[in-house]
Design a protein around this motif. Structure first.
Motif, PDB file in Angstrom:
ATOM      1  N   LEU A 237     -34.695  14.950 -16.626  1.00  0.00           N
ATOM      2  CA  LEU A 237     -34.811  15.913 -15.731  1.00  0.00           C
ATOM      3  C   LEU A 237     -33.125  15.976 -15.253  1.00  0.00           C
ATOM      4  CD1 LEU A 237     -37.473  14.490 -13.362  1.00  0.00           C
ATOM      5  CD2 LEU A 237     -37.508  16.306 -15.030  1.00  0.00           C
ATOM      6  N   SER A 238     -32.639  17.115 -15.067  1.00  0.00           N
ATOM      7  CA  SER A 238     -31.154  17.126 -14.758  1.00  0.00           C
ATOM      8  C   SER A 238     -30.861  18.347 -13.909  1.00  0.00           C
ATOM      9  CB  SER A 238     -30.247  17.218 -15.992  1.00  0.00           C
ATOM     10  OG  SER A 238     -28.990  17.555 -15.933  1.00  0.00           O
ATOM     11  N   ALA A 239     -29.736  18.293 -13.296  1.00  0.00           N
ATOM     12  CA  ALA A 239     -29.054  19.416 -12.415  1.00  0.00           C
ATOM     13  C   ALA A 239     -28.716  20.392 -13.241  1.00  0.00           C
ATOM     14  CB  ALA A 239     -28.225  18.782 -11.408  1.00  0.00           C
ATOM     15  N   ARG A 240     -28.723  21.753 -12.575  1.00  0.00           N
ATOM     16  CA  ARG A 240     -28.266  22.939 -13.317  1.00  0.00           C
ATOM     17  C   ARG A 240     -26.761  22.844 -14.052  1.00  0.00           C
ATOM     18  NH1 ARG A 240     -25.613  27.677 -12.637  1.00  0.00           N
ATOM     19  NH2 ARG A 240     -24.859  26.949 -10.607  1.00  0.00           N
ATOM     20  N   ILE A 241     -25.777  22.145 -13.344  1.00  0.00           N
ATOM     21  CA  ILE A 241     -24.313  22.519 -13.505  1.00  0.00           C
ATOM     22  C   ILE A 241     -23.911  21.281 -14.539  1.00  0.00           C
ATOM     23  CG2 ILE A 241     -23.393  23.735 -11.829  1.00  0.00           C
ATOM     24  CD1 ILE A 241     -22.614  20.947 -10.431  1.00  0.00           C
ATOM     25  N   ASP A 242     -24.923  20.290 -14.897  1.00  0.00           N
ATOM     26  CA  ASP A 242     -24.347  19.357 -15.559  1.00  0.00           C
ATOM     27  C   ASP A 242     -24.788  19.469 -17.178  1.00  0.00           C
ATOM     28  OD1 ASP A 242     -23.678  18.011 -13.426  1.00  0.00           O
ATOM     29  OD2 ASP A 242     -25.558  17.111 -12.907  1.00  0.00           O
ATOM     30  N   GLU A 243     -24.297  20.599 -17.705  1.00  0.00           N
ATOM     31  CA  GLU A 243     -24.678  20.893 -19.145  1.00  0.00           C
ATOM     32  C   GLU A 243     -24.283  19.661 -20.045  1.00  0.00           C
ATOM     33  OE1 GLU A 243     -23.776  23.380 -17.244  1.00  0.00           O
ATOM     34  OE2 GLU A 243     -25.545  24.524 -17.374  1.00  0.00           O
ATOM     35  N   SER A 244     -23.021  19.290 -19.751  1.00  0.00           N
ATOM     36  CA  SER A 244     -22.447  18.373 -20.622  1.00  0.00           C
ATOM     37  C   SER A 244     -23.362  16.929 -20.741  1.00  0.00           C
ATOM     38  CB  SER A 244     -20.917  17.638 -20.456  1.00  0.00           C
ATOM     39  OG  SER A 244     -20.956  17.280 -18.965  1.00  0.00           O
TER      40      SER A 244
ATOM     41  N   LEU B 169     -36.319  32.675 -30.794  1.00  0.00           N
ATOM     42  CA  LEU B 169     -35.157  31.944 -30.994  1.00  0.00           C
ATOM     43  C   LEU B 169     -34.363  31.814 -29.661  1.00  0.00           C
ATOM     44  CD1 LEU B 169     -34.254  33.874 -34.452  1.00  0.00           C
ATOM     45  CD2 LEU B 169     -34.866  31.554 -34.140  1.00  0.00           C
ATOM     46  N   LEU B 170     -34.569  31.027 -29.001  1.00  0.00           N
ATOM     47  CA  LEU B 170     -34.110  31.158 -27.666  1.00  0.00           C
ATOM     48  C   LEU B 170     -32.954  30.448 -27.274  1.00  0.00           C
ATOM     49  CD1 LEU B 170     -37.728  30.433 -25.797  1.00  0.00           C
ATOM     50  CD2 LEU B 170     -36.666  32.539 -26.484  1.00  0.00           C
ATOM     51  N   THR B 171     -32.228  30.807 -26.615  1.00  0.00           N
ATOM     52  CA  THR B 171     -30.771  30.304 -25.980  1.00  0.00           C
ATOM     53  C   THR B 171     -31.223  29.524 -24.743  1.00  0.00           C
ATOM     54  OG1 THR B 171     -29.696  32.245 -26.658  1.00  0.00           O
ATOM     55  CG2 THR B 171     -28.548  30.758 -25.463  1.00  0.00           C
ATOM     56  N   GLU B 172     -30.602  28.046 -24.866  1.00  0.00           N
ATOM     57  CA  GLU B 172     -30.687  27.220 -23.792  1.00  0.00           C
ATOM     58  C   GLU B 172     -29.291  27.162 -23.401  1.00  0.00           C
ATOM     59  OE1 GLU B 172     -33.343  25.985 -22.106  1.00  0.00           O
ATOM     60  OE2 GLU B 172     -34.505  26.444 -23.325  1.00  0.00           O
ATOM     61  N   THR B 173     -28.887  28.152 -22.096  1.00  0.00           N
ATOM     62  CA  THR B 173     -27.440  28.409 -21.956  1.00  0.00           C
ATOM     63  C   THR B 173     -26.594  27.078 -21.704  1.00  0.00           C
ATOM     64  OG1 THR B 173     -28.164  30.341 -20.825  1.00  0.00           O
ATOM     65  CG2 THR B 173     -25.935  29.544 -20.136  1.00  0.00           C
ATOM     66  N   ALA B 174     -25.508  27.021 -22.446  1.00  0.00           N
ATOM     67  CA  ALA B 174     -24.449  25.999 -22.369  1.00  0.00           C
ATOM     68  C   ALA B 174     -25.167  24.837 -23.202  1.00  0.00           C
ATOM     69  CB  ALA B 174     -23.726  25.942 -21.152  1.00  0.00           C
ATOM     70  N   VAL B 175     -26.241  24.828 -23.588  1.00  0.00           N
ATOM     71  CA  VAL B 175     -26.688  23.479 -24.075  1.00  0.00           C
ATOM     72  C   VAL B 175     -27.001  23.636 -25.604  1.00  0.00           C
ATOM     73  CG1 VAL B 175     -28.701  21.754 -24.088  1.00  0.00           C
ATOM     74  CG2 VAL B 175     -27.655  22.731 -21.858  1.00  0.00           C
ATOM     75  N   GLY B 176     -27.778  24.622 -26.098  1.00  0.00           N
ATOM     76  CA  GLY B 176     -28.170  24.879 -27.438  1.00  0.00           C
ATOM     77  C   GLY B 176     -29.243  25.623 -27.543  1.00  0.00           C
ATOM     78  N   TYR B 177     -29.941  25.720 -28.522  1.00  0.00           N
ATOM     79  CA  TYR B 177     -31.166  26.748 -29.193  1.00  0.00           C
ATOM     80  C   TYR B 177     -32.378  25.947 -29.231  1.00  0.00           C
ATOM     81  CZ  TYR B 177     -27.082  29.555 -29.665  1.00  0.00           C
ATOM     82  OH  TYR B 177     -25.995  30.333 -29.223  1.00  0.00           O
ATOM     83  N   ARG B 178     -33.379  26.809 -29.061  1.00  0.00           N
ATOM     84  CA  ARG B 178     -34.739  26.206 -29.181  1.00  0.00           C
ATOM     85  C   ARG B 178     -35.532  27.269 -30.142  1.00  0.00           C
ATOM     86  NH1 ARG B 178     -37.596  23.000 -25.717  1.00  0.00           N
ATOM     87  NH2 ARG B 178     -36.446  23.569 -23.807  1.00  0.00           N
TER      88      ARG B 178
END
Lengths: 528, 231
Positions: free
Chosen positions: B83-90, B219-228
């Motif tokens: 579980l994580s906050a939105r802005i913490d992509e890294s 083929l979904l994009t997980e914004t600024a994180v990766g793909y699923r």
């Protein structure tokens, strides 16, 4: 001699050197007369040659102390005295016998001349050494005085003080503004007034990084000399000095001293500049750190209860046995409002981050299609049953942006569309690349009632103006953040009504030069 | 409900209200739920309770949740959902690369939570059994033995790079694969800075395999994180 004379500490000695040559000649003759008065009475005891040696000694001493002409005068007097001593009765008759006295005269003149010359050159060397030492000391003291200076003003003050002490010159330090135009620092009442012409000369010196004005090759008629303050990184300004007539920088040595002086001031200015830069950076970093930690804490503290609220209200809608009709409606409304609230908070925090300048864009080369896809996936729920269409050419170029923030822009636009269009509206997302204008254009269009005419642009401004009462509540924040994000990317954003009805929100992002693919992959993509 | 056979979930989260609804949601699905408020407690519970699932908050009062992922991964493949906050992509990328199976961005819905949990469990069961050589999602069928890709019964030509990318996503079906991981596995370790490669080739795959590439379903994009790859 002009340059050395310029150093005020040598002015008294210079005056004594030039004082009354006639008196000196008389003094030289006087010394010989004195010698005659002492030596001639001894003639009965001593041989004439011995007395002549006494005269020679007197001539040498005169040459050392007083120089060439007095030595010559002393030689002549000594010669006359010797002739008179040898033939007191027949002073007028110079026979062939007196030829030996002529030899003595020649010897005395030669000795006097040589001695005077040697002495003069020795003295010149000694004086030169003293002057060089004084110059080095002046520069050293200047450098030492500049060392503790931490403010630009201190450097000015020290520079001008030493200019006065070392060169007997009044002056001013001129600094460039951001555009490289020189200006007088308005601080010192005693500062000389520079005319437009003077400032032009100073500007020339600054632009060409070489000296101008009095005593130089450029504009020698000006009363000031303008020395560029050239530091290792760049020219920091110009030092304008009004030198006394006798110390103009014509002599190479004087120029050298002035240049060294200017270089010291320049280095001090540069050092102070970097001290200021370092301090500024530190303050800025500290401010940024504080702001970021404040925002992080705030966002955590706001998001945590909201997460609970969203989850708990959803738990309510899912509770078993299922809620009765009215209760279910309440629970669903609760869940939707909680979600809206969390979007609002996310907007608020993004706005705060962007407006405080604390946001660092995570710029990457992105596919627009991917942005649209993920925004639609995240915000589809707010659009209900509205039809959604995407119009996107297959070969859109990569665009450089922060995907998270641009997704927020699109989500806000979609959320607005969900709020302000009828439930059966059609929403279109269209993108195209305008290569001529160098922009990517992304539009969110709807066929709803459109925007209040004449207020299209005001929609973006609401939040900025801080006018919270608005006939269309909630729009202000969402669109304000959209515009802030797009503008942070160097783009523009506007809204207008379509001719065929409905609203259009358009954003433009600058197109760049996308990075290349590896060669193998290019071949591969051509193959398909 | 039989306590003996119900699967065990561990929630490591310091916020009681979030714990509460996550627990309710999981209990509704037949889980037996343990809760830890701190990282320290979580590490102990992960060892003693031998959970079948860990729900982990990254921002714990006594440390970084990533520590727990690294620790647990040394001895267990148990699914971990972060579980994580939105802005913490890294942070998300770090957590996923450290071995987390999936993540949820706060605030998240219960439907989302349960879907992620189910997917993580499904993947784990599959990993235990025989690996299938034939995958299908939507209209697309992929035969890994024959290296053949079909869409609606028609063969689709993929370039070697596209095929490699698809096969990495298939190996992690349902799971987020971070962009750095895709770059490493498809283009090699020296291409970590070339994130646009992945985006361009994901675009190609969508053009070839999705009905509407701008509204992808699989083929979904997980914004600024990766793909699923969503089956």
């Amino acid at each position: 001699m002009a340059y050395h004379a310029g150093m005020s500490m040598f002015r008294p000695s210079q005056e004594s050197n030039d004082a009354r040559p006639l008196a000196k000649v008389a003094a030289g003759a006087g010394v010989s007369l004195l010698t005659a008065a002492v030596g001639l009475p001894l003639l009965p005891l001593l041989d004439l040659v011995n007395v002549a040696v006494l005269f020679l000694l007197a001539v040498v001493l005169v040459a050392i102390r007083l120089g060439r002409a007095p030595a010559a005068a002393a030689s002549l007097v000594a010669f006359c005295a010797l002739v008179l001593a040898a033939h007191p009765a027949d002073a007028s008759g110079f026979g062939p016998g007196e030829f030996r006295y002529a030899v003595a005269l020649a010897v005395m003149l030669a000795v006097g001349w040589i001695t005077a010359r040697l002495t003069a050159s020795l003295r010149a060397q000694a004086e030169g050494a003293v002057r060089r030492e004084a110059r080095t000391r002046a520069l050293y003291e200047f450098a030492r005085a500049l060392q503790p200076a931490l403010l630009t003003g201190q450097v000015f003050e020290i520079t001008l003080r030493f200019a006065e002490r070392t060169f007997d010159a009044r002056g001013a330090v001129l600094l460039p503004d951001a555009a490289g135009r020189l200006g007088l620092p308005a601080r010192d009442a005693g500062m000389p007034v520079l005319s437009v012409l003077d400032m032009a000369a100073a500007q020339w010196a600054y632009d060409h990084a070489s000296a101008a004005g009095a005593g130089t090759a450029t504009l020698p008629g000006n009363q000031y000399v303008y020395l560029p303050l050239s530091a290792p990184m760049r020219t920091r300004g110009v030092l304008a000095l009004r030198l006394p007539a006798h110390s103009l920088p014509a002599a190479p040595e004087q120029r050298g001293l002035l240049d060294a002086f200017a270089a010291l001031a320049a280095i001090a200015l540069e050092r102070v500049h970097y001290v200021e830069v370092a301090q500024d950076t530190e303050v800025k970093m500290e401010g940024e750190r504080l702001r970021n930690s404040l925002l992080a804490a705030l966002s955590h503290d706001l998001r945590t209860p909201l997460t609970g609220l969203v989850g708990l209200s959803e738990s309510l809608t899912l509770s078993r046995p299922p809620l009765q009709g009215g209760q279910m409606e309440l629970a669903t409304a609760l869940r939707d409002e909680a979600r809206r609230m969390s979007t609002l908070v996310a907007n608020l925090l993004d706005m705060a981050r962007i407006q405080s300048g604390g946001v660092r864009l995570n710029l990457q080369w992105q596919l627009v299609e991917e942005l649209v896809g993920s925004a639609l996936r995240a915000c589809r729920w707010q659009l209900g049953a509205r039809r959604i269409e995407t119009q996107m050419p297959a070969a859109l170029p990569l665009v450089r942006f922060d995907a998270t923030l641009l997704e927020r822009v699109l989500c806000n636009l979609l959320e607005n569309a969900g709020k302000y269009t009828p439930p059966d509206a059609r929403i279109t997302i269209a993108a195209d690349a305008d290569l001529e204008a160098g922009v990517l254009r992304l539009r969110v269009l709807d066929d709803g009632p459109g925007l209040p005419p004449g207020r299209e642009d005001a929609l973006f401004e609401k939040f900025v103006r801080g006018r919270q009462e608005s006939p269309i509540a909630g729009v202000g924040l969402g669109l304000a953040i959209c515009r802030a994000i797009v503008e942070a990317h160097g783009g523009r954003m506007r809204a207008f009504n379509l001719e065929e009805g409905g609203a259009c929100f358009e954003l433009e992002l600058p197109l760049g030069e996308p990075p290349p693919l590896p060669a193998a992959d290019i071949a591969e993509s051509q193959e398909t | 409900m039989n306590i003996e056979t119900s699967p065990i979930a561990l929630i490591v989260e310091d916020e009681p209200q979030i714990r509460r609804f996550v627990r309710m949601a999981l209990e509704g699905e037949g889980w037996q739920v343990h809760q830890s408020e701190t990282l320290k407690r979580g590490l102990i519970d992960a060892g003693t309770r031998t959970p079948d699932l860990i729900i982990l908050d990254l921002g714990l009062p006594d440390g970084d949740g990533i520590q727990l992922i690294r620790d647990v991964r040394t001895w267990s493949p148990v699914p971990i959902v972060v579980l994580s906050a939105r802005i913490d992509e890294s942070d998300k990328i770090t957590a996923l690369d450290a071995g987390a199976d999936d993540y949820l961005t706060k605030p998240f819905g219960i439907g989302e939570l349960l879907a992620r949990v189910r997917a993580a469990l499904r993947r784990q069961h599959k990993a235990g059994g025989e690996a299938s050589a034939v995958f299908s999602f939507g209209k697309v069928a992929v035969d890994l033995h024959k290296r053949r890709v079909e869409r609606a019964g028609e063969a689709v030509h993929l370039t070697p790079t596209e095929y490699k990318l698809l096969s990495v996503l298939l190996a992690n079906v349902g799971r987020v694969v971070t962009a750095p991981q895709l770059l490493r596995e498809v283009w090699g370790p020296s291409n970590a800075d070339n994130g646009h490669y992945v985006r361009i080739y994901m675009g190609h795959l969508r053009q070839k395999l999705e009905d509407d590439p701008a509204q992808p379903r699989h083929l979904l994009t997980e914004t600024a994180v990766g793909y699923r790859l969503q089956p």
